[in-house]
Scaffold this motif. Structure first.
Motif, mmCIF file in Angstrom:
data_model
loop_
_atom_site.group_PDB
_atom_site.id
_atom_site.type_symbol
_atom_site.label_atom_id
_atom_site.label_comp_id
_atom_site.label_asym_id
_atom_site.label_seq_id
_atom_site.Cartn_x
_atom_site.Cartn_y
_atom_site.Cartn_z
ATOM 1 N N ALA A 1 -57.393 40.603 -32.162
ATOM 2 C CA ALA A 1 -57.842 39.185 -32.802
ATOM 3 C C ALA A 1 -59.030 39.222 -32.490
ATOM 4 O O ALA A 1 -59.877 38.399 -31.797
ATOM 5 C CB ALA A 1 -57.203 38.142 -32.532
ATOM 6 N N VAL A 2 -60.215 40.177 -33.083
ATOM 7 C CA VAL A 2 -61.596 40.373 -32.917
ATOM 8 C C VAL A 2 -62.427 40.322 -34.130
ATOM 9 O O VAL A 2 -63.600 41.314 -34.321
ATOM 10 C CB VAL A 2 -61.762 41.660 -31.784
ATOM 11 N N ASN A 3 -62.326 39.755 -35.038
ATOM 12 C CA ASN A 3 -63.023 39.796 -36.479
ATOM 13 C C ASN A 3 -64.239 39.183 -36.063
ATOM 14 O O ASN A 3 -64.528 37.983 -35.804
ATOM 15 C CB ASN A 3 -62.265 38.781 -37.465
ATOM 16 N N PRO A 4 -65.470 40.059 -36.094
ATOM 17 C CA PRO A 4 -66.580 39.692 -35.690
ATOM 18 C C PRO A 4 -67.553 38.515 -36.815
ATOM 19 O O PRO A 4 -68.258 38.070 -36.239
ATOM 20 C CB PRO A 4 -67.600 41.080 -35.526
ATOM 21 N N ARG A 5 -66.921 38.360 -37.605
ATOM 22 C CA ARG A 5 -67.344 37.351 -38.697
ATOM 23 C C ARG A 5 -67.153 35.859 -38.273
ATOM 24 O O ARG A 5 -67.822 34.886 -38.903
ATOM 25 C CB ARG A 5 -67.244 37.831 -40.078
ATOM 26 N N ASP A 6 -66.092 36.099 -37.600
ATOM 27 C CA ASP A 6 -65.398 34.432 -37.064
ATOM 28 C C ASP A 6 -65.914 34.158 -35.560
ATOM 29 O O ASP A 6 -65.713 34.992 -34.956
ATOM 30 C CB ASP A 6 -63.789 34.393 -37.083
ATOM 31 N N GLU A 7 -66.797 33.274 -35.555
ATOM 32 C CA GLU A 7 -67.230 33.224 -34.131
ATOM 33 C C GLU A 7 -66.703 31.715 -33.979
ATOM 34 O O GLU A 7 -67.709 30.762 -32.735
ATOM 35 C CB GLU A 7 -69.077 32.767 -34.323
ATOM 36 N N ASP A 8 -65.514 31.174 -34.178
ATOM 37 C CA ASP A 8 -65.335 29.970 -33.891
ATOM 38 C C ASP A 8 -64.230 29.938 -32.794
ATOM 39 O O ASP A 8 -63.398 28.964 -32.334
ATOM 40 C CB ASP A 8 -64.779 29.208 -35.118
ATOM 41 N N VAL A 9 -64.095 31.021 -32.073
ATOM 42 C CA VAL A 9 -63.125 31.056 -30.774
ATOM 43 C C VAL A 9 -64.037 30.858 -29.791
ATOM 44 O O VAL A 9 -64.925 31.266 -29.372
ATOM 45 C CB VAL A 9 -62.251 32.304 -30.752
ATOM 46 N N VAL A 10 -63.762 29.521 -28.969
ATOM 47 C CA VAL A 10 -64.482 29.396 -27.678
ATOM 48 C C VAL A 10 -63.655 29.502 -26.468
ATOM 49 O O VAL A 10 -62.274 29.270 -26.493
ATOM 50 C CB VAL A 10 -64.699 27.894 -27.808
ATOM 51 N N VAL A 11 -64.182 30.202 -25.377
ATOM 52 C CA VAL A 11 -63.581 30.388 -24.048
ATOM 53 C C VAL A 11 -63.965 29.192 -23.288
ATOM 54 O O VAL A 11 -65.227 29.229 -23.010
ATOM 55 C CB VAL A 11 -63.883 31.878 -23.846
ATOM 56 N N THR A 12 -63.097 28.608 -22.646
ATOM 57 C CA THR A 12 -63.719 27.485 -21.495
ATOM 58 C C THR A 12 -62.946 28.018 -20.304
ATOM 59 O O THR A 12 -61.900 28.292 -19.947
ATOM 60 C CB THR A 12 -62.950 26.166 -21.787
ATOM 61 N N ASP A 13 -64.030 27.933 -19.373
ATOM 62 C CA ASP A 13 -63.783 28.132 -18.123
ATOM 63 C C ASP A 13 -63.053 26.952 -17.277
ATOM 64 O O ASP A 13 -63.876 25.877 -17.067
ATOM 65 C CB ASP A 13 -65.207 28.423 -17.258
ATOM 66 N N GLU A 14 -61.875 27.248 -16.736
ATOM 67 C CA GLU A 14 -61.209 26.322 -16.046
ATOM 68 C C GLU A 14 -60.685 26.472 -14.575
ATOM 69 O O GLU A 14 -59.652 26.319 -14.054
ATOM 70 C CB GLU A 14 -59.928 25.540 -16.772
#
Length: 405
Positions: free
Chosen positions: A131-144
């Protein structure tokens, strides 16, 4: 029920060298070719096809021999992808993407992560999706704290439900730092939407995916030590490596189209009633077109194999490759990608000129070759590949590493 699930047994002897692995790929291709057109029309999830790839050993082709893998190199892997794709472009793409994501730990991981992932993936015959489509930049990773959480959506996620593990990618909140992690495909919060409905590559499970609070430990963040990414030039080799995957399944599809068309012309095509020839194989224009298409395909295959050997030198020097070496290699990859795209599209469309009107019948399935190539060659504009080559020739400029160069 397809013939893939009622297939003859594969050769019992495990392949030991590149030639034997390519022959194993040819065995798989022969099984897939029997009902490729039927399976393309059905568009069913390719569980049996992936099972075949696992049983054949092709999924562990690049895996360490000490863990039961093939221990092979990328030049052999590219030949294997091309061979399988000649029978079924969708399964060739799935295998190619799998091998790239199998390699993901080497591309961006730490030595410890590389050793762990390759051992587990090889011993357990994991099938990878991404799941690495580079045109989609809407996956956010949060440090918890000790964990990171992925949230967002990707338009494309090749592998989907047939994968055992999925490579995730997102941007760390409040930064431009990208994070990759390999997770079980059935992990909580990872949802495949079964909405792949394109004209070609119908069995690639490339639909969209949602990530809803997908939580993993920081230790699974590839290449991070104490929450800090450890960069090296080799991190950027994912693009030329997968672009050569593309090239090889394009050429495999073109080869399959040409071979299928040749059989049709020999066995079914009729000569033109005003041409003066008894058989279609004696028609001068038929001979000319086949000669033209074959010559062009051979030329690009030879260039592709040469560039694959150049790439292997870089893979063997992964920890010390320079930006200049990487850039010059990307230019060569761009050149072969441009030529493969043009030739594959030409071969898969012009075969109808030498097979005739009856060859357009749905039962023949000749259209699938063009649909497959046309669908995937839209992945990124080939004009930008030619531009990389032209600018390097005219000014010496090397492509800046991006998601597409």
């Amino acid at each position: 029920m397809t013939t893939v699930s009622h297939r003859p047994a594969l050769t019992a002897v495990n392949p030991k060298n590149p030639e034997e692995w390519i022959q194993r790929a040819a065995e798989v291709a022969a099984i897939l070719a029997v009902d490729a057109a039927e399976r393309d029309r059905a568009g069913a999830t390719p569980f049996e096809e992936v099972r075949l790839l696992k049983e054949s050993g092709l999924v562990t082709l690049l895996g360490p021999a000490e863990h039961g893998g093939g221990g092979q190199t990328w030049p052999t892997a590219y030949q294997v992808i091309r061979t399988v794709s000649a029978a079924d472009g969708s399964i060739g793409q799935l295998l190619g993407y799998h091998l790239l994501w199998f390699w993901a730990a080497r591309l961006v991981g730490t030595p410890e992560q590389i050793a762990h992932v390759e051992a587990e993936a090889t011993k357990n015959k994991w099938f990878f999706g991404g799941a690495v489509n580079p045109r989609d930049e809407d996956v956010v990773v949060t440090d918890e704290g000790d964990t990171i959480v992925f949230n967002g959506h990707k338009t494309f996620s090749t592998g989907g439900k047939v994968s055992d593990v999925t490579v995730l990618e997102g941007t760390l909140l409040g930064s431009d730092t990208h994070v990759f992690a390999i997770v079980p495909s059935d992990i909580d919060g990872l949802n495949f939407h079964d909405d792949w409905d394109n004209i070609g590559q119908r069995l690639t499970e490339s639909g969209s995916v949602s990530l809803n609070h997908v939580r993993v430990g920081w230790g699974q963040a590839a290449g991070f030590v104490d929450k800090v990414f450890q960069p090296r030039v080799y991190n950027t080799l994912n693009v030329p490596t997968i672009q050569l995957v593309f090239v090889n399944f394009y050429l495999g599809i073109a080869r399959g189209a040409l071979e299928t068309a040749v059989t049709y012309t020999r066995e079914k095509s009729r000569s033109w009633l005003h041409g003066g020839y008894e058989k279609a194989v004696d028609e001068p224009y038929v001979i000319d077109i086949y000669g033209d298409l074959t010559s062009k395909l051979w030329a690009v295959e030879a260039l592709t194999d040469a560039v694959a050997l150049e790439a292997q030198v870089i893979h063997e020097n992964a920890w010390n490759v320079t930006a200049e070496e990487r850039g010059e290699h990307e230019v060569r990859v761009a050149a072969v990608k441009a030529r493969a795209t043009d030739v594959a599209l030409e071969v898969t469309s012009r075969i109808f000129e030498v097979t005739g009107a009856r060859a357009t019948a749905t039962k023949e399935g000749l259209d699938r070759f063009w649909r497959n190539v046309r669908t995937h060659t839209l992945h990124d504009p080939v004009a930008y590949k030619r531009r990389e080559v032209g600018r390097h020739l005219l000014t010496g400029e090397l492509p800046e590493p991006t998601w597409y160069s």
